[in-house]
Design a protein around this motif. Structure first.
Motif, PDB file in Angstrom:
ATOM      1  N   ALA A 145     -44.722  69.180  16.778  1.00 12.19           N
ATOM      2  CA  ALA A 145     -44.989  70.097  17.906  1.00 12.19           C
ATOM      3  C   ALA A 145     -45.909  69.435  18.929  1.00 12.19           C
ATOM      4  O   ALA A 145     -45.704  69.563  20.132  1.00 12.19           O
ATOM      5  CB  ALA A 145     -45.618  71.388  17.388  1.00 12.19           C
ATOM      6  N   ASP A 146     -46.915  68.693  18.414  1.00 15.68           N
ATOM      7  CA  ASP A 146     -47.787  67.951  19.335  1.00 15.68           C
ATOM      8  C   ASP A 146     -46.973  66.990  20.186  1.00 15.68           C
ATOM      9  O   ASP A 146     -47.196  66.852  21.395  1.00 15.68           O
ATOM     10  CB  ASP A 146     -48.836  67.148  18.545  1.00 15.68           C
ATOM     11  CG  ASP A 146     -49.912  68.040  17.938  1.00 15.68           C
ATOM     12  OD1 ASP A 146     -50.242  69.057  18.562  1.00 15.68           O
ATOM     13  OD2 ASP A 146     -50.399  67.707  16.845  1.00 15.68           O
ATOM     14  N   LEU A 147     -46.039  66.293  19.525  1.00 21.01           N
ATOM     15  CA  LEU A 147     -45.227  65.306  20.250  1.00 21.01           C
ATOM     16  C   LEU A 147     -44.494  65.942  21.415  1.00 21.01           C
ATOM     17  O   LEU A 147     -44.437  65.372  22.502  1.00 21.01           O
ATOM     18  CB  LEU A 147     -44.201  64.658  19.306  1.00 21.01           C
ATOM     19  CG  LEU A 147     -44.732  63.660  18.294  1.00 21.01           C
ATOM     20  CD1 LEU A 147     -43.566  62.983  17.576  1.00 21.01           C
ATOM     21  CD2 LEU A 147     -45.591  62.613  18.985  1.00 21.01           C
ATOM     22  N   VAL A 148     -43.948  67.132  21.183  1.00 24.79           N
ATOM     23  CA  VAL A 148     -43.224  67.819  22.259  1.00 24.79           C
ATOM     24  C   VAL A 148     -44.165  68.092  23.431  1.00 24.79           C
ATOM     25  O   VAL A 148     -43.852  67.798  24.586  1.00 24.79           O
ATOM     26  CB  VAL A 148     -42.606  69.135  21.734  1.00 24.79           C
ATOM     27  CG1 VAL A 148     -42.027  69.941  22.893  1.00 24.79           C
ATOM     28  CG2 VAL A 148     -41.535  68.833  20.698  1.00 24.79           C
ATOM     29  N   TRP A 149     -45.352  68.635  23.126  1.00 24.96           N
ATOM     30  CA  TRP A 149     -46.334  68.920  24.176  1.00 24.96           C
ATOM     31  C   TRP A 149     -46.738  67.649  24.910  1.00 24.96           C
ATOM     32  O   TRP A 149     -46.822  67.624  26.147  1.00 24.96           O
ATOM     33  CB  TRP A 149     -47.573  69.578  23.573  1.00 24.96           C
ATOM     34  CG  TRP A 149     -47.443  71.050  23.428  1.00 24.96           C
ATOM     35  CD1 TRP A 149     -47.169  71.728  22.277  1.00 24.96           C
ATOM     36  CD2 TRP A 149     -47.558  72.024  24.460  1.00 24.96           C
ATOM     37  NE1 TRP A 149     -47.106  73.070  22.529  1.00 24.96           N
ATOM     38  CE2 TRP A 149     -47.344  73.288  23.870  1.00 24.96           C
ATOM     39  CE3 TRP A 149     -47.810  71.954  25.830  1.00 24.96           C
ATOM     40  CZ2 TRP A 149     -47.390  74.473  24.603  1.00 24.96           C
ATOM     41  CZ3 TRP A 149     -47.855  73.128  26.554  1.00 24.96           C
ATOM     42  CH2 TRP A 149     -47.638  74.375  25.947  1.00 24.96           C
ATOM     43  N   ILE A 164     -53.931  68.178  32.989  1.00 23.40           N
ATOM     44  CA  ILE A 164     -52.811  68.122  32.036  1.00 23.40           C
ATOM     45  C   ILE A 164     -53.009  66.952  31.074  1.00 23.40           C
ATOM     46  O   ILE A 164     -52.841  67.091  29.858  1.00 23.40           O
ATOM     47  CB  ILE A 164     -51.474  67.983  32.794  1.00 23.40           C
ATOM     48  CG1 ILE A 164     -51.225  69.220  33.662  1.00 23.40           C
ATOM     49  CG2 ILE A 164     -50.322  67.785  31.813  1.00 23.40           C
ATOM     50  CD1 ILE A 164     -49.993  69.116  34.540  1.00 23.40           C
ATOM     51  N   VAL A 165     -53.375  65.795  31.633  1.00 19.95           N
ATOM     52  CA  VAL A 165     -53.559  64.610  30.788  1.00 19.95           C
ATOM     53  C   VAL A 165     -54.677  64.840  29.766  1.00 19.95           C
ATOM     54  O   VAL A 165     -54.556  64.475  28.593  1.00 19.95           O
ATOM     55  CB  VAL A 165     -53.851  63.366  31.653  1.00 19.95           C
ATOM     56  CG1 VAL A 165     -54.472  62.254  30.825  1.00 19.95           C
ATOM     57  CG2 VAL A 165     -52.568  62.878  32.299  1.00 19.95           C
ATOM     58  N   VAL A 166     -55.756  65.475  30.207  1.00 16.81           N
ATOM     59  CA  VAL A 166     -56.867  65.750  29.298  1.00 16.81           C
ATOM     60  C   VAL A 166     -56.392  66.612  28.125  1.00 16.81           C
ATOM     61  O   VAL A 166     -56.681  66.332  26.961  1.00 16.81           O
ATOM     62  CB  VAL A 166     -58.024  66.439  30.053  1.00 16.81           C
ATOM     63  CG1 VAL A 166     -58.982  67.109  29.088  1.00 16.81           C
ATOM     64  CG2 VAL A 166     -58.764  65.423  30.908  1.00 16.81           C
ATOM     65  N   ALA A 167     -55.619  67.646  28.460  1.00 18.17           N
ATOM     66  CA  ALA A 167     -55.170  68.552  27.404  1.00 18.17           C
ATOM     67  C   ALA A 167     -54.282  67.835  26.389  1.00 18.17           C
ATOM     68  O   ALA A 167     -54.392  68.065  25.180  1.00 18.17           O
ATOM     69  CB  ALA A 167     -54.431  69.735  28.020  1.00 18.17           C
ATOM     70  N   ILE A 168     -53.407  66.946  26.855  1.00 17.85           N
ATOM     71  CA  ILE A 168     -52.514  66.292  25.885  1.00 17.85           C
ATOM     72  C   ILE A 168     -53.186  65.102  25.208  1.00 17.85           C
ATOM     73  O   ILE A 168     -52.754  64.668  24.149  1.00 17.85           O
ATOM     74  CB  ILE A 168     -51.172  65.845  26.526  1.00 17.85           C
ATOM     75  CG1 ILE A 168     -51.395  64.797  27.613  1.00 17.85           C
ATOM     76  CG2 ILE A 168     -50.407  67.049  27.063  1.00 17.85           C
ATOM     77  CD1 ILE A 168     -50.102  64.185  28.119  1.00 17.85           C
ATOM     78  N   ALA A 169     -54.268  64.599  25.801  1.00 16.66           N
ATOM     79  CA  ALA A 169     -54.898  63.409  25.232  1.00 16.66           C
ATOM     80  C   ALA A 169     -55.930  63.749  24.167  1.00 16.66           C
ATOM     81  O   ALA A 169     -56.318  62.902  23.375  1.00 16.66           O
ATOM     82  CB  ALA A 169     -55.559  62.578  26.337  1.00 16.66           C
ATOM     83  N   GLY A 209     -45.942  67.054  28.787  1.00 15.78           N
ATOM     84  CA  GLY A 209     -47.093  66.919  29.692  1.00 15.78           C
ATOM     85  C   GLY A 209     -47.083  65.594  30.417  1.00 15.78           C
ATOM     86  O   GLY A 209     -47.270  65.542  31.641  1.00 15.78           O
ATOM     87  N   ALA A 210     -46.828  64.511  29.681  1.00 12.11           N
ATOM     88  CA  ALA A 210     -46.842  63.184  30.294  1.00 12.11           C
ATOM     89  C   ALA A 210     -45.723  63.052  31.314  1.00 12.11           C
ATOM     90  O   ALA A 210     -45.922  62.506  32.411  1.00 12.11           O
ATOM     91  CB  ALA A 210     -46.717  62.108  29.214  1.00 12.11           C
ATOM     92  N   ALA A 211     -44.542  63.567  30.984  1.00 14.92           N
ATOM     93  CA  ALA A 211     -43.417  63.488  31.916  1.00 14.92           C
ATOM     94  C   ALA A 211     -43.713  64.299  33.176  1.00 14.92           C
ATOM     95  O   ALA A 211     -43.385  63.882  34.293  1.00 14.92           O
ATOM     96  CB  ALA A 211     -42.133  63.990  31.246  1.00 14.92           C
ATOM     97  N   ALA A 212     -44.367  65.446  32.994  1.00 17.24           N
ATOM     98  CA  ALA A 212     -44.696  66.275  34.157  1.00 17.24           C
ATOM     99  C   ALA A 212     -45.673  65.539  35.079  1.00 17.24           C
ATOM    100  O   ALA A 212     -45.487  65.517  36.299  1.00 17.24           O
ATOM    101  CB  ALA A 212     -45.307  67.604  33.696  1.00 17.24           C
ATOM    102  N   VAL A 213     -46.697  64.923  34.478  1.00 19.46           N
ATOM    103  CA  VAL A 213     -47.691  64.207  35.288  1.00 19.46           C
ATOM    104  C   VAL A 213     -47.055  63.028  36.008  1.00 19.46           C
ATOM    105  O   VAL A 213     -47.238  62.826  37.221  1.00 19.46           O
ATOM    106  CB  VAL A 213     -48.865  63.730  34.401  1.00 19.46           C
ATOM    107  CG1 VAL A 213     -49.728  62.712  35.136  1.00 19.46           C
ATOM    108  CG2 VAL A 213     -49.708  64.926  33.974  1.00 19.46           C
ATOM    109  N   LEU A 214     -46.269  62.245  35.272  1.00 23.31           N
ATOM    110  CA  LEU A 214     -45.635  61.075  35.883  1.00 23.31           C
ATOM    111  C   LEU A 214     -44.671  61.509  36.984  1.00 23.31           C
ATOM    112  O   LEU A 214     -44.648  60.922  38.078  1.00 23.31           O
ATOM    113  CB  LEU A 214     -44.898  60.259  34.811  1.00 23.31           C
ATOM    114  CG  LEU A 214     -44.406  58.883  35.258  1.00 23.31           C
ATOM    115  CD1 LEU A 214     -45.572  58.002  35.682  1.00 23.31           C
ATOM    116  CD2 LEU A 214     -43.611  58.207  34.141  1.00 23.31           C
ATOM    117  N   GLY A 215     -43.905  62.550  36.709  1.00 20.75           N
ATOM    118  CA  GLY A 215     -42.963  63.057  37.708  1.00 20.75           C
ATOM    119  C   GLY A 215     -43.671  63.525  38.964  1.00 20.75           C
ATOM    120  O   GLY A 215     -43.263  63.214  40.089  1.00 20.75           O
TER     121      GLY A 215
END
Lengths: 266, 261
Positions: free
Chosen positions: B125-129, B178-183, B133-139
């Motif tokens: 589940a973490d991997l999905v998040w 977003i990056v903070v939350a996923i990192a 998140g990373a794809a959203a930020v990069l996009g």
């Protein structure tokens, strides 16, 4: 002939300041003319330019810009962070991408051909100013706006830069709005000079302005230099000083900033 | 394959650096390192609040991080010295977070995994998040690329080209939250800034354009993740800090070989 920019009764207040930075300024810029704004530090030169460009909120007046007016802008003191790698070529493609031929052409035009692969931070002051001008020339501007474009240049560099501006105007027909305190040089390069000190003290042809009491009061000793310049270079028509619009607040210009003549060493 | 914790860790780390390489470059260009600190420290408060009120972990953390980013942007926009505002907020947020954690018994036990990350414990589940998140930020950054770069070079040039620097700053703040939350699950709240800044700083010496720098920073981040995970297994060291140590070693190497400009 329609003015590119027509501003009426322009005033700008900075929050917290007790006096407006600029007040009740009427100004217009016609196609292909070179207009220079001179004035002491703190006289509102940069604020006036930004108001004309629509970048600051006005407390009174309005600015009409020709519909679809294309402006090439060289801001004051551009500082590129060392942490950011940036070639000249890449810089020219910000924010609109241009092709190599266009990039090469504007660099050639501003006298710095072949700089494309150099890092911006490795350029000399004079080269960087020319690259900034090159970038402003992309997309065929109808008006070039240059805010103190010769800061950090030595005297020959300043003279050469203004010569370049005149060439560019002659070639492209773009109008030029400049802010400067290189009084001596800029007077020769301009069609019209606006002498600013919060309000317009006087404006007109360089000859007329350099003979105006308000201008001489504002710039003190240095103004005698420009007047001498015109006596020297224009002694045939020195009697015909043209038409000067002198502002009623003339004496105010003088006593507010009587000490301000030393800012303009250039 | 995803049942192997090491594979999951690798996928999580590589997903994260996809966003941190590019975002980190902006952090370096715009001197936002301290800003990254306050946002990530605030995330500890977010973690505590999510646990206390049984909110979804990522949503809660992200919401607090966004709120903190907006608060800082608002305060500095009001003419407060950015350095002071960030100094106050970064540490207040951390202190408040630690106080809040003390009220959540379940969190007190594994607080360390949120401060320093626990990449070896990431779930599917973490991997999905993380990847969303990373794809959203990069996009987001690729979409606004020219505007973001122009605004980072010079705000007045940007203004004159019809770009609002405030908008671009807000977008970077949002991306940072977003990056903070996923990192936080990977390197932890205390080391997120390091993962942003160090690979980008290392890439600076290798790059001639902003694009090269962002690309190199991503690549260096990926090497750091692989190297850090390997070192963590080999020497039984904590994974998050090991990743940062590897990236710092790469930075030192680039200084030696490319630093003489």
């Amino acid at each position: 002939m329609n003015a590119l920019i027509d501003a009426r009764d322009l005033s700008v207040n900075h929050p917290g300041a007790d006096r407006p930075v600029i007040s009740h300024i009427d100004m217009h810029i016609d196609p292909a003319e070179i207009v220079t704004v001179v004035g002491p530090n703190g006289s509102g030169k940069s604020t006036l330019v930004r108001a004309l460009l629509g970048q600051v909120a006005l407390s009174s007046g309005k600015v009409e810009r020709l519909a679809g007016l294309r402006i090439g802008y060289v801001p004051q003191r551009v500082h590129i962070e060392r942490a950011m790698p940036m070639t000249v070529r890449r810089f020219l493609s910000l924010p609109l991408r241009v092709n190599d031929a266009q990039a090469a052409q504007v660099l050639e035009r501003t006298g710095v051909p072949g700089l494309e692969s150099r890092q911006i931070i490795s350029l000399s002051g004079g080269q960087f100013q020319r690259v900034l001008l090159a970038r402003a020339l992309l997309n065929a501007p109808q008006l070039l706006v240059l805010d103190e474009p010769t800061q950090g240049l030595d005297q020959p560099g300043i003279v050469a830069f203004y010569k370049l501006i005149e060439e560019v105007r002659a070639e492209t027909g773009a109008a030029v709005l400049m802010v400067s305190h290189d009084l001596l040089v800029v007077m020769r390069a301009s069609d019209r000079v606006v002498c600013l000190n919060g309000h317009v003290c006087c404006q007109g042809t360089p000859q007329a302005v350099s003979a105006a009491p308000a201008y001489r009061a504002l710039f003190g000793a240095e103004s005698r230099g420009t007047l001498a310049l015109y006596r020297h270079h224009h002694d045939h028509d020195h009697d015909d000083v043209g038409h000067v619009h002198e502002h009623v607040h003339g004496p105010d210009c003088a006593h507010d900033h009587a000490h301000a003549h030393d800012h303009a060493k250039g | 394959m995803l049942d192997d914790f090491l594979i999951r860790a690798l996928i999580a780390g590589l997903g994260l650096v996809l966003a941190t390489g590019t975002l980190g470059s902006f952090v370096v260009w715009r001197r936002m390192a301290y800003f990254g600190d306050s946002t990530s420290h605030a995330a500890i408060l977010g973690v505590a609040l999510s646990f206390a009120f049984s909110l979804p972990f990522y949503a809660g953390t992200m919401a607090v991080a966004v709120a903190m980013a907006l608060l800082v942007a608002w305060l500095t926009g009001r003419g407060q010295s950015a350095d002071t505002v960030l100094g106050v907020i970064a540490h207040t947020a951390l202190a408040a977070g630690l106080v809040a954690v003390s009220f959540v018994p379940s969190l007190r036990v594994n607080l360390e995994s949120y401060l320093f990350g626990d990449i070896l414990a990431v779930t599917k589940a973490d991997l999905v998040w993380i990847w969303i998140g990373a794809a959203a930020v990069l996009g987001l950054m690729l979409w606004r690329w020219q505007r973001l770069v122009t605004a980072s070079v010079n705000e007045e040039l940007a203004l004159a080209s019809g770009i609002n620097p405030e908008t671009e700053r807000l977008i970077l703040s949002l991306a940072l939250a977003i990056v903070v939350a996923i990192a936080i699950r990977i390197v932890g709240a205390l080391l997120i800034s390091a993962l942003l800044v160090i690979p980008a700083a290392a890439a600076r010496g290798l790059a001639r354009t902003p694009e090269q720098m962002a690309g190199s920073a991503t690549f260096i981040g990926a090497i750091s993740v692989c190297g850090g995970l390997w070192g963590s297994l080999r020497f039984d060291t904590p994974a998050g800090p090991s990743i940062i140590v590897i990236s710092a070693a790469i930075y030192a190497l680039t200084l030696v070989f490319y630093g003489k400009e």
